[in-house]
Design a protein around this motif. Structure first.
Motif: not given
Ligand code: AMP
Length: 583
Positions: A47-58, A84-86
């Motif tokens: 589990l990584n917050m950056a994945h949940e907030c950014i990459d999963r949507h990207a 782009q954030l990703k």
């Protein structure tokens, strides 16, 4: 004066169906694990917050949706999609990796609210390091103390802020790298010898990055918070917190995919990360980030222009808007707003009533703190609001009111506000201070340090704090930190710091100062001490008032009796003075 309950809106009055409809039912059946399946996770159960907030949507349908709409302090505008954030945060993660930053390292961010702050923070999470955002208003001392306490190895800052703290940087032995962001080329001489250029590093960095396989129990973010004694302590959170930030974004902020969300808090404060990054983005929502400070007309204008639908702010700001008058909001089209929330201090019932007049809806107060990582007690869109109450615990949270022996009290009685431990976003440590951490847990409860009461229907009402911590405009100020700065002034022998009531900021900092022999209590000296402390700390934290006194009231063991200073200042009974040291 009693304020009437505001009934829950009728379905026809609501722009969207609220996410949380059956509060009672959900509370009865809810388990945190139920929400785990709404997260995306990484292979192998990481589990990584950056994945949940950014990459999963990207990586999915929101790839080209705006994640961040930025308005700079000079009116500049930028927009970043999730994709782009990703890519940008991947680049920064590669920069960090190239500099040898690894899992568990502390990387601190001392920046204005510019997109690079957000990009850098997610880059830090992607390498599995711990991100520590600092208030951009801080002076050199708080920055040095926090960098040293955390053993920060890399600092990301801007040319201006770097200049402000230059004098203390040689006193930060663990710090290996400084990366300087020169936003829009604002500064003509951004770099000092040895510094690294953000723009230069990012140009060379690849936009591909494989996120570190953190577990839900790995550390993610730390925020310093003030206590009564000793220096501020670093409350450390884990990647697991995202579960609750996501849930409260849904239930309390009522975030829907079509929302345009604006949280006015700075990421130097936990609200600016939990609800200025993690809650909205884990819910895939577009958010506005405004670099500038408070201004009633500017704020109303931003709501109108960006068509903000959900807004999260603080009582001091709301009181300042009230002060700016009813006329002003009438000049703007604020009809896009459908849900307003407030946190950080008690929200006066008058403010809720004012909100009904100006925004045609209740302002929803909620309660939590740095240590809790996410909202624990809240008013919800689909529940009657009792003006002056913080609301009811979120599903999954059991809150209680305890007597001085930490036994639970019945409704209607004032006592310690306490929470049953184990919620996902609960802090996991005070950085390298296990005794201070353990002291917060007693008889199976987490003791919040606040006093409150609960009514027969389960609504919680804030009463006050149990310690000397000052809440000024939502910032917690530890008296010790201010006293320490004061006594560094050559004329000051002793200092005692308290909060005194203020109609806008709730409290302001007042200092009592005893001078060393040979110094006269002149107006000029008062101004000099004031300047000195403002420069060391931050304007918001520095004393608004300084009063000279001949001797400081102290206990026989030498502790400053702030309680007595306060009682004398406010004309209250002095209480038990048996431990007072006689001259
Ligand atoms: P911080 O850790 O800086 O976010 O500050 C948390 C503290 O702010 C709490 O322990 C309370 O003393 C105060 N606080 C936060 N929200 C509220 C609220 N809704 N009503 C009253 N006090 C609040």
């Amino acid at each position: 004066m009693d304020f009437a309950e505001i009934p829950k809106p009728k379905p026809a009055q609501m722009a969207v169906r609220p996410n949380l409809v059956g509060y009672e039912r959900l509370r009865r059946s809810f388990q945190w694990e139920d929400l785990y399946k709404e997260l995306d996770w990484l292979p192998g159960g990481s589990l990584n917050m950056a994945h949940e907030c950014i990459d999963r949507h990207a990586n999915g349908q929101r790839r080209d949706q705006a994640a961040l709409l930025w308005e700079g302090r000079n009116g500049e505008q930028e927009q970043y999609t999730f994709d782009q954030l990703k890519e940008e945060s991947n680049r920064f993660a590669n920069v960090l990796k190239g500099l040898g930053i690894k899992k568990g390292d502390r990387v601190f961010l001392f920046l204005e609210r510019i997109p690079e702050l957000y990009i850098a923070l997610f880059g830090v999470l992607k390498v599995g390091a711990i991100a520590g955002p600092l208030f951009s208003a801080f002076g050199p001392d708080p920055v040095r103390d926090r960098l040293n306490n955390s053993g920060t190895v890399l600092l990301v800052t801007s040319p201006d802020l770097r200049r402000r703290i230059a004098q203390v940087l040689p006193q930060t032995p663990a710090l290996k790298h400084i990366i300087v962001v020169n936003k829009s080329g604002r500064d003509s001489q951004p770099l000092v010898g040895g510094d690294l250029s953000y723009e230069g590093l990012m140009r060379q960095a690849s936009p591909q990055f494989e996120i570190e396989r953190t577990t839900m129990y790995d550390y993610s973010v730390m925020h310093y918070t003030s206590g009564t004694t000793g220096a501020p302590k670093g409350a450390v959170h884990r990647h697991q917190a995202i579960v609750q930030q996501y849930a409260t974004g849904k239930w309390v902020l009522d975030l829907h995919p079509t929302d345009l969300y604006w949280c006015t808090a700075d990421p130097g404060w936990v609200t600016g990360t939990s609800y200025g990054m993690f809650a909205p983005w884990s819910n895939g929502v577009t958010q506005l980030i405004y670099e500038g400070g408070f201004s009633p007309s500017r704020w109303y204008e931003l709501i109108q222009r960006y068509k903000v639908t959900v807004w999260y702010s603080a009582p001091t700001a709301i009181r300042m808007l009230m002060k700016a008058g009813k006329e002003l909001p009438g000049r703007y089209d604020l009809s896009s707003l459908r849900h307003i929330n407030s946190v950080g201090e008690p929200l006066n019932p008058e403010a809720v009533v004012w909100g009904m007049k100006v925004f045609k809806q209740a302002i929803h107060d909620n309660w939590w703190q740095t240590e809790t990582g996410a909202i624990l007690i809240a008013n919800y869109p689909w529940m009657p609001v009792r003006p002056g109450s913080m609301g009811r615990p979120i599903p999954g949270i059991q809150a209680g009111i305890l007597d001085d022996d930490y036994n639970e009290l019945p409704p209607g009685k004032d006592g310690h506000l306490a929470i049953r431990p184990g919620w996902p976003s609960m802090f996991h440590a005070y950085w390298q201070a296990p005794e201070r951490y353990n002291s917060r847990f007693l008889k199976g409860w987490y003791i919040t340090g606040d006093r409150a009461r609960v009514d027969a229907d389960g609504y919680f009402w804030f009463v006050g704090r149990t310690d000397d911590v000052i809440n000024t405009a939502g910032h917690l100020v530890g008296p010790f930190e201010v006293e320490s700065a004061l006594i560094e002034h050559p004329a000051v022998a002793e200092a005692g710091v308290i909060g005194i009531p203020d109609p806008i900021a709730m409290e302001v900092v007042k200092a009592f100062v005893a001078l060393k022999d040979g110094y006269q209590p002149t107006e000029e000296l008062r101004r000099d001490i004031s300047r000195f402390v403002r420069q060391k700390l931050a304007a918001a934290v520095a004393p608004r008032e300084i009063e000279f006194i001949a001797t400081m009231p102290k206990t026989r063991s030498g502790k400053i009796m702030r309680r007595l200073l306060k009682a004398r200042e406010l004309g209250l009974p002095e209480g038990d003075t048996s431990t007072l040291e006689e001259d």
